[in-house]
Design a protein around this motif. Structure first.
Motif, mmCIF file in Angstrom:
data_model
loop_
_atom_site.group_PDB
_atom_site.id
_atom_site.type_symbol
_atom_site.label_atom_id
_atom_site.label_comp_id
_atom_site.label_asym_id
_atom_site.label_seq_id
_atom_site.Cartn_x
_atom_site.Cartn_y
_atom_site.Cartn_z
ATOM 1 N N TYR A 168 -1.572 0.230 1.492
ATOM 2 C CA TYR A 168 -0.741 -0.190 0.795
ATOM 3 C C TYR A 168 0.661 -0.536 1.505
ATOM 4 C CZ TYR A 168 0.016 4.537 0.872
ATOM 5 O OH TYR A 168 0.166 5.829 1.362
ATOM 6 N N GLN A 169 1.592 -1.238 0.750
ATOM 7 C CA GLN A 169 2.711 -1.715 1.525
ATOM 8 C C GLN A 169 3.603 -0.693 2.236
ATOM 9 O OE1 GLN A 169 3.662 -4.930 1.893
ATOM 10 N NE2 GLN A 169 1.667 -5.470 0.870
ATOM 11 N N ASP A 189 -6.862 0.773 -2.943
ATOM 12 C CA ASP A 189 -5.657 1.511 -2.514
ATOM 13 C C ASP A 189 -6.480 3.065 -2.124
ATOM 14 O OD1 ASP A 189 -3.528 2.917 -2.269
ATOM 15 O OD2 ASP A 189 -2.897 3.042 -4.263
ATOM 16 N N ARG A 233 -6.282 -6.925 6.052
ATOM 17 C CA ARG A 233 -5.446 -7.738 4.969
ATOM 18 C C ARG A 233 -6.144 -7.821 3.565
ATOM 19 N NH1 ARG A 233 -4.601 -11.418 9.299
ATOM 20 N NH2 ARG A 233 -2.578 -11.157 10.469
ATOM 21 N N GLY A 279 8.191 -5.140 6.123
ATOM 22 C CA GLY A 279 7.509 -5.697 4.784
ATOM 23 C C GLY A 279 6.105 -5.668 4.854
ATOM 24 N N GLN A 280 5.414 -5.497 5.907
ATOM 25 C CA GLN A 280 4.086 -5.590 5.926
ATOM 26 C C GLN A 280 3.648 -4.629 7.326
ATOM 27 O OE1 GLN A 280 2.433 -9.150 5.624
ATOM 28 N NE2 GLN A 280 2.961 -9.909 7.382
ATOM 29 N N TRP A 281 2.478 -4.521 7.585
ATOM 30 C CA TRP A 281 1.894 -3.864 8.836
ATOM 31 C C TRP A 281 1.633 -4.829 9.654
ATOM 32 C CZ3 TRP A 281 3.201 0.962 8.224
ATOM 33 C CH2 TRP A 281 3.055 1.597 7.108
ATOM 34 N N ALA A 296 -6.179 -4.180 2.024
ATOM 35 C CA ALA A 296 -4.959 -3.991 1.523
ATOM 36 C C ALA A 296 -4.823 -4.675 0.301
ATOM 37 C CB ALA A 296 -4.046 -4.187 2.650
#
Length: 471
Positions: free
Chosen positions: A282-283, A56, A49, A36-38, A52
């Protein structure tokens, strides 16, 4: 309507009815489990965060470093890099191959003509007969019906391979840009390290002059003199290595720019002239669309999927239609016209399992490429995570090394003052001198690591590539 035309209309109608019998199945992207996320670590968790959430990766990401020279180098590399030019040529090859495959789906038209004149040896004496003349012109139109979708599948596979070559070109562009930036930063770091080594060498020689003076007055022994000479020589020995690193970075840059490396040099002097951009990620799921290497792997998989449809279609009968018209006497006043319509049917009854083996081979190839695609996704996730971690931990390391370099400079200053006043021995000064050089050099290497990590983040995220698939 003539019987021939009725037959042709009936056959044409059957094409639509048999279209439902196509052997291909719709392509579906393999399900890759995406986080779902880094994960973020280090001192700049919050900054990553925030970045992000706000921004972009731009298409001209290298401009974020604030170097006009780097901008020029990027333009030259894209225009003249030979690996990139070769990748562009591969696109042209793939498109030509796709054109050939598509041509097989179109009717073929053949035209032939002939003319002859004959004279008989049995003509009576004095006859004015010139013999006989004959001529004709024929045209044949042939078309193989794609009853089972095999030719359509072959066209789909060819188009997927065109996409593969385009994504491959995009991957080469991204890699080239990242290598240009990395080698440019390496060259600047080598110049910084050379400057530090030069400054420390000058200071060490100054101390050597003092030791030689004290030795001449009997205040220092031959041991102190040899120790300081050794220190000077060790610093001098580092300079050729740093010069070689500078030249290696510049020759690598020259090759990336499509130039001969001899005589190539950059104008920039220091990493300090650049700015380190705020990183944005990005995601994770966006990697499937944003990384050209992942899209390239998927294009290869799509081609293999279409190949299965073409292989399965070969198991079924094929139907070929042909229409021929022949005009006779086209070179004389009298002419005749004849036409024909034919249909031929062919089906392989026994081939020892060759066609079935081709289907199995195509299916196994698709299974292999599914695994390669999923592996490319995992590799992409790893590269992004590693580059983000390197950026985060690199910031912490650079901060600590900057403080260490500052403290080592102060320690060297104090040791130098005390040695000159005679309140401290040379060994302490030598130790602080060595520590200062190492700390300052490590700080520059930490700066280089931060810039390299930023480049790796941009590269791992797919750079500014938008994935439009245009050639």
């Amino acid at each position: 309507m003539t019987p021939l035309l009725k037959t042709a209309a009936a056959v044409a109608a059957s094409v639509f009815l048999l279209g439902a019998c196509a052997t291909g199945t719709p392509y579906q992207r393999p399900d890759a489990a995406m986080p779902g996320q880094w994960s973020t670590a280090g001192s700049n968790d919050a900054s990553l965060r925030t970045a992000a959430a706000k921004s972009d990766v731009s298409t001209d990401w290298w401009k974020q470093f604030g170097s006009a020279e780097l901008d020029r180098l990027m333009v030259q590399a894209v225009a003249a890099n030979h690996d990139l030019a070769a990748a562009i040529s591969r696109i042209a090859q793939a498109r030509a191959a796709a054109g050939i495959v598509d041509a097989n789906r179109s009717p073929s038209i053949d035209v032939a003509g002939s003319a002859a004149r004959t004279r008989s040896n049995q003509s009576p004496i004095g006859s004015t007969s010139a013999g006989t003349q004959s001529s004709q012109l024929s045209a044949t139109v042939a078309y193989e019906l794609d009853l089972w979708g095999g030719r359509a599948a072959a066209s789909d596979a060819a188009r997927a391979r065109v996409d593969y070559s385009v994504y491959d070109r995009d991957a080469v562009v991204l890699l080239t840009q990242a290598e240009v930036a990395s080698n440019y930063f390496r060259a600047l770091a080598a110049k910084d390290r050379l400057a530090i080594a030069g400054q420390n060498l000058e200071a060490a020689r100054s101390v050597l002059s003092l030791v030689e003076l004290r030795y001449g007055k009997g205040a220092d022994s031959g041991l102190e003199l040899s120790q300081q000479r050794t220190s000077v020589l060790n610093i001098e020995a580092q300079i050729p290595q740093l010069e070689q690193e500078l030249r290696a970075a510049q020759t690598a840059l020259a090759v990336l720019l499509g130039q001969a490396p001899q005589g190539f040099a950059i104008e920039g002097e220091s990493l300090a002239s650049l700015r380190l951009p705020a990183l944005a990620a990005y995601q994770p799921a966006a990697l499937l669309e944003r990384r050209p290497d992942i899209r390239r792997a998927e294009a290869s998989l799509q081609a293999a999927h279409a190949d299965i449809g073409a292989a399965r279609a070969a198991l079924y009968p094929n139907l070929r239609l042909s229409a021929t018209a022949v005009a006779g006497g086209v070179l004389t006043s009298g002419s005749s016209l004849a036409s024909s319509l034919a249909a031929s049917f062919a089906q392989t009854l026994f081939d020892g399992g060759r066609l079935r083996g081709q289907v199995l081979q195509s299916e196994a190839r698709r299974a292999e490429l599914i695994e390669q695609y999923l592996q490319s996704v995992l590799t992409g996730l790893k590269e992004v995570q590693d580059s983000l971690d390197a950026a985060a931990f690199g910031e912490t390391r650079r901060s600590l090394l900057a403080r260490a370099a500052s403290e080592s400079q102060e320690a060297y200053r104090i040791a130098n003052v005390r040695y000159k006043s005679g309140s401290q021995d040379l060994l302490t000064l030598l130790d602080s001198q060595r520590t200062r050089l190492q700390a300052e050099d490590s700080r520059v290497q930490a700066d280089l690591a931060r810039f390299s990590a930023a480049v790796n983040v941009y590269k791992a995220l797919g750079g500014g590539w938008v994935g439009n698939g245009e050639g």
